[in-house]
Design a protein around this motif. Structure first.
Motif, short mmCIF file in Angstrom:
data_model
loop_
_atom_site.label_atom_id
_atom_site.label_comp_id
_atom_site.label_asym_id
_atom_site.label_seq_id
_atom_site.Cartn_x
_atom_site.Cartn_y
_atom_site.Cartn_z
N SER A 105 1.37 2.51 -3.47
CA SER A 105 0.20 3.19 -4.03
C SER A 105 0.03 4.58 -3.44
CB SER A 105 -1.06 2.35 -3.79
OG SER A 105 -0.94 1.10 -4.44
N ALA A 106 0.36 4.73 -2.16
CA ALA A 106 0.27 6.06 -1.53
C ALA A 106 1.23 7.03 -2.20
CB ALA A 106 0.57 5.93 -0.04
N LEU A 107 2.45 6.55 -2.45
CA LEU A 107 3.43 7.42 -3.10
C LEU A 107 2.98 7.76 -4.52
CD1 LEU A 107 6.15 8.66 -2.22
CD2 LEU A 107 7.29 6.76 -3.36
N PHE A 108 2.35 6.81 -5.17
CA PHE A 108 1.89 7.05 -6.54
C PHE A 108 0.79 8.11 -6.57
CE2 PHE A 108 -0.52 6.13 -10.42
CZ PHE A 108 0.50 6.24 -11.34
N LYS A 109 -0.04 8.17 -5.53
CA LYS A 109 -1.08 9.22 -5.48
C LYS A 109 -0.45 10.60 -5.57
CE LYS A 109 -4.10 6.78 -2.24
NZ LYS A 109 -4.50 6.79 -0.82
N ILE A 110 0.65 10.77 -4.84
CA ILE A 110 1.33 12.07 -4.85
C ILE A 110 1.94 12.33 -6.21
CG2 ILE A 110 3.25 13.36 -3.83
CD1 ILE A 110 2.69 11.72 -1.25
N PHE A 111 2.56 11.30 -6.75
CA PHE A 111 3.21 11.45 -8.06
C PHE A 111 2.20 11.88 -9.12
CE2 PHE A 111 4.52 9.61 -12.14
CZ PHE A 111 5.78 10.19 -12.28
N ILE A 112 1.08 11.25 -9.13
CA ILE A 112 0.11 11.56 -10.19
C ILE A 112 -0.52 12.94 -9.97
CG2 ILE A 112 -1.94 10.46 -9.21
CD1 ILE A 112 -2.44 9.34 -12.08
N ASP A 113 -0.63 13.37 -8.73
CA ASP A 113 -1.05 14.76 -8.48
C ASP A 113 -0.07 15.74 -9.11
OD1 ASP A 113 -3.37 14.27 -7.10
OD2 ASP A 113 -2.47 14.43 -5.10
N GLU A 114 1.23 15.44 -8.95
CA GLU A 114 2.25 16.33 -9.52
C GLU A 114 2.09 16.43 -11.03
OE1 GLU A 114 4.10 17.87 -7.44
OE2 GLU A 114 4.35 16.62 -5.68
N PHE A 115 1.61 15.35 -11.64
CA PHE A 115 1.45 15.32 -13.09
C PHE A 115 0.03 15.66 -13.52
CE2 PHE A 115 5.29 13.92 -15.33
CZ PHE A 115 6.14 13.82 -14.25
N GLY A 116 -0.73 16.30 -12.63
CA GLY A 116 -2.06 16.77 -13.00
C GLY A 116 -3.02 15.68 -13.44
N TYR A 117 -2.84 14.50 -12.91
CA TYR A 117 -3.69 13.35 -13.28
C TYR A 117 -3.72 13.16 -14.79
CZ TYR A 117 -5.48 11.45 -8.95
OH TYR A 117 -5.59 10.80 -7.75
N GLY A 118 -2.59 13.42 -15.42
CA GLY A 118 -2.49 13.20 -16.86
C GLY A 118 -2.99 14.36 -17.71
N PRO A 149 0.81 -1.23 0.00
CA PRO A 149 0.00 0.00 0.00
C PRO A 149 0.85 1.27 0.00
CG PRO A 149 -0.80 -1.55 1.65
CD PRO A 149 0.49 -2.11 1.14
N GLU A 150 2.06 1.21 0.56
CA GLU A 150 2.91 2.40 0.59
C GLU A 150 3.28 2.84 -0.83
OE1 GLU A 150 3.66 -0.45 2.21
OE2 GLU A 150 3.01 0.08 4.24
N THR A 189 1.94 11.12 3.23
CA THR A 189 3.30 10.61 3.43
C THR A 189 3.53 10.25 4.90
OG1 THR A 189 4.01 12.92 3.47
CG2 THR A 189 4.44 11.67 1.46
N ARG A 190 2.99 11.04 5.80
CA ARG A 190 3.18 10.74 7.23
C ARG A 190 2.51 9.41 7.60
NH1 ARG A 190 0.04 11.03 11.62
NH2 ARG A 190 1.00 11.43 13.67
N ASP A 191 1.22 9.31 7.27
CA ASP A 191 0.44 8.16 7.76
C ASP A 191 0.61 6.92 6.88
OD1 ASP A 191 -0.49 9.83 9.73
OD2 ASP A 191 -2.33 10.36 8.64
N GLN A 192 0.63 7.13 5.56
CA GLN A 192 0.56 5.98 4.65
C GLN A 192 1.92 5.58 4.07
OE1 GLN A 192 -2.62 6.50 1.73
NE2 GLN A 192 -3.71 7.84 3.14
N LEU A 222 4.97 6.26 8.61
CA LEU A 222 4.58 5.44 9.76
C LEU A 222 4.16 4.04 9.32
CD1 LEU A 222 2.68 8.12 11.88
CD2 LEU A 222 5.08 7.41 12.04
N ALA A 223 3.59 3.95 8.12
CA ALA A 223 3.19 2.62 7.62
C ALA A 223 4.41 1.74 7.35
CB ALA A 223 2.36 2.79 6.35
N LEU A 224 5.47 2.33 6.78
CA LEU A 224 6.69 1.55 6.54
C LEU A 224 7.34 1.12 7.86
CD1 LEU A 224 8.30 3.59 3.61
CD2 LEU A 224 7.43 1.25 3.47
N ALA A 225 7.34 2.05 8.83
CA ALA A 225 7.92 1.71 10.14
C ALA A 225 7.14 0.57 10.79
CB ALA A 225 7.93 2.94 11.04
N GLY A 226 5.80 0.63 10.69
CA GLY A 226 4.98 -0.41 11.31
C GLY A 226 5.13 -1.75 10.60
N ARG A 227 5.21 -1.72 9.28
CA ARG A 227 5.25 -2.97 8.51
C ARG A 227 6.63 -3.65 8.59
NH1 ARG A 227 2.18 -4.81 4.38
NH2 ARG A 227 1.12 -2.79 4.19
#
Length: 463
Positions: free
Chosen positions: A207-220, A204-205, A323-326, A329-334
């Motif tokens: 996919s979370a990072l990809f959400k940010i990436f695609i925002d940067e690219f204006g969702y295409g 899931p981490e 980035t904080r939650d997903q 902290l998610a990477l630290a927990g997993r």
């Protein structure tokens, strides 16, 4: 079909030390510059100032307090070029007339020199972080969360040194443009480093990072892409919008900040460090852009397009939470306590390198805005016993900018010359016999104002 014997690879031909290899790279015709202060619409050509590079000692890496030194600037210009050659750069106007440069930039000779030097140059440029950042003691998810919260609150509470310098400058418009140029390093190729960490499979981490990436690219949607709206901001200031138009004015601190995320992303052993760094960056962007909007509105009113800043002030609050939650902290927990020190190190390094951006930009703004005082300081500076370095200037000679490790006095020996310290501000005219003190680490370029001119560079002895 004819088969010809292959020449020895460029890296083999260059061989030798890191210094010799980077000199071979910087000496390539693509990187010798031209007489123009602002680079043309050719993303493959950029000035690496091979003459000043030859002075750099690539055997002595900059220490933690030397991030603005000339050899640091030189190293980060090279690293930025190395990293971008791993991305796709095509000119907006098409390749007609530029295909040969495209072929050279991505071609085998430069590729071999890059690949034979990049790891060693990274150690040279970023080795000081090992000394500057100490991660010891308890490293638990709870410690990670508490430390992250502390540094984010600290960043939100403190004013930006660079924006404060703009607000206090006598020529606030030129100061603000200089700041925009530093943002353009990332703004016109935004999220390129992030793309390197999207491949693979990590749950899931990812996919979370990809959400940010695609925002940067204006969702295409190209018009919504962050680079597109950053260019609108430049255009509203009547500034060039092509990639690296203002290459000559990038400072060592902003270059290091931009390169830092490529440095982490190129080596997946540093993935957790990257996750800490990007989480810190996303968390502090939003309040920084709120402050930038306030300062820029105060200077330009409604004449500047701040859509890019409004977008980041809004969306980076959201990205900060993701980035904080997903991610963090998610990477630290997993993945458990073994990864927490690297996550902590990423946060601490990003905080430190972000400070280089701020401090360097603020110092350049203050110096460029106060050249009359530095003319006075030149008169009282104690120059060393070593003979000065003489620099001949000709109208068709290449223009480049540089800095020095220590203070120097620049004196015009013959003719007249323009001292250039900002991308849009007026140059400082110096006539024969006039001089100015250039503090260590400050960026400048000199161009002739008469058919021929010459300058002397006197090293200043420490007080």
């Amino acid at each position: 079909m004819t088969v010809q014997p292959q020449a020895a690879p460029a890296a083999t031909r260059a061989g030798g030390t890191l210094g010799k290899r980077v000199l071979a790279f910087a000496g390539h015709p693509l990187f010798r510059g031209d007489a123009q202060v602002v680079h043309g619409r050719n993303p493959y050509r950029r000035m690496l100032v091979p003459g000043s590079l030859a002075e750099s000692d690539f055997d002595s890496p900059p220490g933690p307090g030397e991030w603005a030194a000339h050899r640091s600037l030189a190293a980060h210009r090279l690293l930025g070029t190395f990293y971008e050659a791993e991305t796709v750069l095509l000119p907006e106007q098409g390749l007609d007339g530029l295909y040969e440069d495209f072929d050279l930039f991505y071609g085998r000779d430069l590729k071999e020199l890059r690949e034979g030097s990049v790891s060693e140059l990274e150690r040279f440029a970023f080795g000081c972080l090992d000394e500057a950042v100490d991660v010891s003691g308890a490293a638990t998810p709870e410690v990670l969360e508490a430390y992250f919260q502390h540094v984010v609150e600290e960043a939100a509470a403190g004013p930006s040194p660079a924006l404060t310098a703009i607000a206090n400058a006598r020529d606030r418009k030129s100061a603000a443009d200089l700041y925009l140029v530093q943002l353009a390093l990332d703004g016109l190729t935004e999220a390129s480093a992030m793309s390197r960490n999207l491949a693979g499979a990590y749950g899931p981490e990812q996919s979370a990072l990809f959400k940010i990436f695609i925002d940067e690219f204006g969702y295409g949607v190209y018009d919504a892409k962050h680079t597109t709206i950053f260019a609108k901001m430049l255009r509203s200031r009547a500034m060039a919008t092509h990639v690296h138009a203002y290459w000559n004015f990038y400072l060592a601190g902003p270059l290091a900040t931009n390169n830092y995320y490529y440095y982490l992303s190129r080596d997946h052993a540093k993935f957790f460090r990257y996750a800490g760094a990007v989480t810190y960056a996303e968390a502090v962007f939003a309040p920084a852009f709120v402050e930038m909007i306030k300062v820029f509105r105060g200077i330009f009113g409604d004449t500047v397009d701040l859509h890019y800043c409004d977008e980041h002030a809004h969306i980076d609050e959201h990205h900060g939470r993701i980035t904080r939650d997903q991610v963090l902290l998610a990477l630290a927990g997993r993945h458990g306590p073994r990864v927490v020190p690297e996550l902590l190190r990423g946060i601490a390094e990003a905080r430190l390198v972000g400070g280089w951006f701020e401090d360097d930009t603020a110092a350049q703004i203050r110096w460029a805005d106060d050249l009359p005082r530095h003319r006075e300081l030149a008169g009282s500076a104690r120059t060393g016993s070593e003979p000065p370095l003489r620099v001949a200037l000709t109208a068709d000679g290449p223009f480049g900018t540089r800095s020095h490790d220590g203070d120097v006095v620049l004196e015009v020996e013959r003719g007249e010359a323009d001292l250039v310290t900002t991308p849009t501000g007026p140059p400082e005219r110096l006539t024969r016999g006039e001089a100015v003190l250039i503090p260590g680490g400050r960026l400048y370029g000199v161009r002739p104002a008469t058919p021929e001119a010459a300058c002397l560079l006197h090293a200043v002895s420490p007080a």
